[in-house]
Design a protein around this motif. Sequence first.
Motif, PDB file in Angstrom:
ATOM      1  N   ASP A  17      33.714  32.108  41.624  1.00 47.68           N
ATOM      2  CA  ASP A  17      33.893  33.007  40.500  1.00 47.68           C
ATOM      3  C   ASP A  17      32.616  33.169  39.667  1.00 47.68           C
ATOM      4  O   ASP A  17      32.550  34.026  38.789  1.00 47.68           O
ATOM      5  CB  ASP A  17      35.041  32.546  39.613  1.00 47.68           C
ATOM      6  CG  ASP A  17      34.838  31.154  39.058  1.00 47.68           C
ATOM      7  OD1 ASP A  17      34.719  30.225  39.871  1.00 47.68           O
ATOM      8  OD2 ASP A  17      34.801  30.995  37.827  1.00 47.68           O
ATOM      9  N   THR A 158      41.855  35.225  50.125  1.00 47.81           N
ATOM     10  CA  THR A 158      43.155  34.574  50.254  1.00 47.81           C
ATOM     11  C   THR A 158      43.381  33.775  48.966  1.00 47.81           C
ATOM     12  O   THR A 158      42.619  32.849  48.691  1.00 47.81           O
ATOM     13  CB  THR A 158      43.189  33.609  51.451  1.00 47.81           C
ATOM     14  OG1 THR A 158      43.019  34.353  52.660  1.00 47.81           O
ATOM     15  CG2 THR A 158      44.525  32.867  51.520  1.00 47.81           C
ATOM     16  N   PRO A 159      44.363  34.149  48.151  1.00 48.55           N
ATOM     17  CA  PRO A 159      44.585  33.417  46.900  1.00 48.55           C
ATOM     18  C   PRO A 159      44.817  31.936  47.154  1.00 48.55           C
ATOM     19  O   PRO A 159      45.476  31.559  48.128  1.00 48.55           O
ATOM     20  CB  PRO A 159      45.832  34.090  46.317  1.00 48.55           C
ATOM     21  CG  PRO A 159      45.835  35.458  46.919  1.00 48.55           C
ATOM     22  CD  PRO A 159      45.298  35.268  48.307  1.00 48.55           C
ATOM     23  N   LYS A 160      44.279  31.110  46.285  1.00 47.25           N
ATOM     24  CA  LYS A 160      44.414  29.665  46.450  1.00 47.25           C
ATOM     25  C   LYS A 160      45.876  29.245  46.530  1.00 47.25           C
ATOM     26  O   LYS A 160      46.233  28.327  47.264  1.00 47.25           O
ATOM     27  CB  LYS A 160      43.712  28.944  45.295  1.00 47.25           C
ATOM     28  CG  LYS A 160      43.641  27.437  45.450  1.00 47.25           C
ATOM     29  CD  LYS A 160      42.824  26.799  44.334  1.00 47.25           C
ATOM     30  CE  LYS A 160      41.358  27.167  44.439  1.00 47.25           C
ATOM     31  NZ  LYS A 160      40.522  26.453  43.437  1.00 47.25           N
ATOM     32  N   ARG A 173      40.718  41.322  45.061  1.00 47.93           N
ATOM     33  CA  ARG A 173      40.454  40.674  43.780  1.00 47.93           C
ATOM     34  C   ARG A 173      39.462  41.544  43.017  1.00 47.93           C
ATOM     35  O   ARG A 173      38.402  41.896  43.533  1.00 47.93           O
ATOM     36  CB  ARG A 173      39.885  39.276  43.981  1.00 47.93           C
ATOM     37  CG  ARG A 173      39.557  38.566  42.662  1.00 47.93           C
ATOM     38  CD  ARG A 173      39.163  37.128  42.879  1.00 47.93           C
ATOM     39  NE  ARG A 173      38.026  36.985  43.778  1.00 47.93           N
ATOM     40  CZ  ARG A 173      37.452  35.822  44.063  1.00 47.93           C
ATOM     41  NH1 ARG A 173      37.937  34.703  43.547  1.00 47.93           N
ATOM     42  NH2 ARG A 173      36.428  35.762  44.900  1.00 47.93           N
ATOM     43  N   TYR A 181      41.999  40.378  38.512  1.00 46.70           N
ATOM     44  CA  TYR A 181      43.271  40.868  39.036  1.00 46.70           C
ATOM     45  C   TYR A 181      43.367  40.627  40.538  1.00 46.70           C
ATOM     46  O   TYR A 181      42.395  40.844  41.262  1.00 46.70           O
ATOM     47  CB  TYR A 181      43.418  42.371  38.781  1.00 46.70           C
ATOM     48  CG  TYR A 181      43.523  42.758  37.328  1.00 46.70           C
ATOM     49  CD1 TYR A 181      44.765  42.986  36.736  1.00 46.70           C
ATOM     50  CD2 TYR A 181      42.389  42.900  36.544  1.00 46.70           C
ATOM     51  CE1 TYR A 181      44.870  43.354  35.394  1.00 46.70           C
ATOM     52  CE2 TYR A 181      42.480  43.258  35.207  1.00 46.70           C
ATOM     53  CZ  TYR A 181      43.713  43.484  34.641  1.00 46.70           C
ATOM     54  OH  TYR A 181      43.807  43.840  33.317  1.00 46.70           O
ATOM     55  N   HIS A 182      44.544  40.205  40.983  1.00 45.91           N
ATOM     56  CA  HIS A 182      44.893  40.207  42.403  1.00 45.91           C
ATOM     57  C   HIS A 182      45.833  41.383  42.621  1.00 45.91           C
ATOM     58  O   HIS A 182      46.880  41.467  41.974  1.00 45.91           O
ATOM     59  CB  HIS A 182      45.599  38.906  42.802  1.00 45.91           C
ATOM     60  CG  HIS A 182      44.671  37.742  42.939  1.00 45.91           C
ATOM     61  ND1 HIS A 182      45.113  36.485  43.297  1.00 45.91           N
ATOM     62  CD2 HIS A 182      43.337  37.631  42.784  1.00 45.91           C
ATOM     63  CE1 HIS A 182      44.086  35.654  43.333  1.00 45.91           C
ATOM     64  NE2 HIS A 182      43.000  36.325  43.023  1.00 45.91           N
ATOM     65  N   ASP A 184      48.037  43.300  45.519  1.00 45.47           N
ATOM     66  CA  ASP A 184      48.589  43.092  46.849  1.00 45.47           C
ATOM     67  C   ASP A 184      49.429  44.294  47.258  1.00 45.47           C
ATOM     68  O   ASP A 184      50.437  44.606  46.624  1.00 45.47           O
ATOM     69  CB  ASP A 184      49.451  41.821  46.837  1.00 45.47           C
ATOM     70  CG  ASP A 184      49.957  41.432  48.217  1.00 45.47           C
ATOM     71  OD1 ASP A 184      49.688  42.175  49.183  1.00 45.47           O
ATOM     72  OD2 ASP A 184      50.619  40.386  48.327  1.00 45.47           O
ATOM     73  N   TRP A 201      44.521  37.203  35.432  1.00 48.49           N
ATOM     74  CA  TRP A 201      44.144  35.955  34.740  1.00 48.49           C
ATOM     75  C   TRP A 201      42.988  36.247  33.810  1.00 48.49           C
ATOM     76  O   TRP A 201      42.219  37.187  34.030  1.00 48.49           O
ATOM     77  CB  TRP A 201      43.672  34.885  35.737  1.00 48.49           C
ATOM     78  CG  TRP A 201      44.709  34.354  36.656  1.00 48.49           C
ATOM     79  CD1 TRP A 201      45.471  33.240  36.496  1.00 48.49           C
ATOM     80  CD2 TRP A 201      45.093  34.906  37.923  1.00 48.49           C
ATOM     81  NE1 TRP A 201      46.291  33.044  37.576  1.00 48.49           N
ATOM     82  CE2 TRP A 201      46.088  34.069  38.465  1.00 48.49           C
ATOM     83  CE3 TRP A 201      44.693  36.019  38.639  1.00 48.49           C
ATOM     84  CZ2 TRP A 201      46.690  34.317  39.696  1.00 48.49           C
ATOM     85  CZ3 TRP A 201      45.290  36.282  39.860  1.00 48.49           C
ATOM     86  CH2 TRP A 201      46.268  35.423  40.381  1.00 48.49           C
ATOM     87  N   TYR A 206      39.941  31.227  35.344  1.00 52.34           N
ATOM     88  CA  TYR A 206      40.408  31.576  36.695  1.00 52.34           C
ATOM     89  C   TYR A 206      40.114  30.457  37.668  1.00 52.34           C
ATOM     90  O   TYR A 206      39.022  29.874  37.680  1.00 52.34           O
ATOM     91  CB  TYR A 206      39.710  32.860  37.148  1.00 52.34           C
ATOM     92  CG  TYR A 206      40.066  33.284  38.550  1.00 52.34           C
ATOM     93  CD1 TYR A 206      41.287  33.880  38.834  1.00 52.34           C
ATOM     94  CD2 TYR A 206      39.167  33.099  39.606  1.00 52.34           C
ATOM     95  CE1 TYR A 206      41.608  34.276  40.116  1.00 52.34           C
ATOM     96  CE2 TYR A 206      39.472  33.518  40.884  1.00 52.34           C
ATOM     97  CZ  TYR A 206      40.694  34.092  41.137  1.00 52.34           C
ATOM     98  OH  TYR A 206      41.012  34.496  42.409  1.00 52.34           O
ATOM     99  N   GLY A 208      41.169  30.859  41.129  1.00 54.67           N
ATOM    100  CA  GLY A 208      41.273  31.402  42.485  1.00 54.67           C
ATOM    101  C   GLY A 208      42.657  31.631  42.999  1.00 54.67           C
ATOM    102  O   GLY A 208      42.833  31.854  44.179  1.00 54.67           O
TER     103      GLY A 208
END
Length: 208
Positions: A17, A158-160, A173, A181-182, A184, A201, A206, A208
Amino acid sequence: KGGDRIGINIVTNAPIDKINVVISNNNIQYNTVIVNGNNYGYTLYARKQGKCTVGIYLDGKLKDSWDVVVTSDDKNWATYESWLNGVLENIKGSNSDFGKLDPIQKITLLGKYILDNYDYDPSPMSAFHVNGKGNCNASANVLADMATRLGLRSDVVTPKALASSAPGHVVARVWYNGKIYHLDAGYEGKAPRGNVQVVSWDANNYEG
């Protein structure tokens, strides 16, 4: 040459980040690839003939840059450009206030259009501009590209939170107005396939 992968090696122990890769124009394109845990890499592809500069920033400060010359156009990218421009014209035609929306709202509308008009296909070779189908990777890359066109920092991750349960799932992202922002739009099934999931977030908190 157009379509070729561009090799630029960047080694750092900084968290993802804090790193920002900036492309001076869309002659080349990149998306983030999470390899394992905190190890990650950027994949860059030659798209349009011409010159382009790749800069890497750490906490907003330029650390290094590379000049890239693309010697020919990527024919597949030209097809994609034509497809995306057509999609955006359709979206604008159905939304008279499109120009007044903020970037996240515009990207969300693009994701909703994808979910409403294109079936899911797990094949990694599928793409909306090629065979009218796609998966999370296809949609996330389109949304991230849209964010870049709007002048925002973006990548594909790939979100944590999904690293163990759905390690192959990716989202776009996007950094905007102090938030991350994510977005999807990769749900399975036949179109229409639901709504775009948007999670945000505070950029300073943040993980991840």
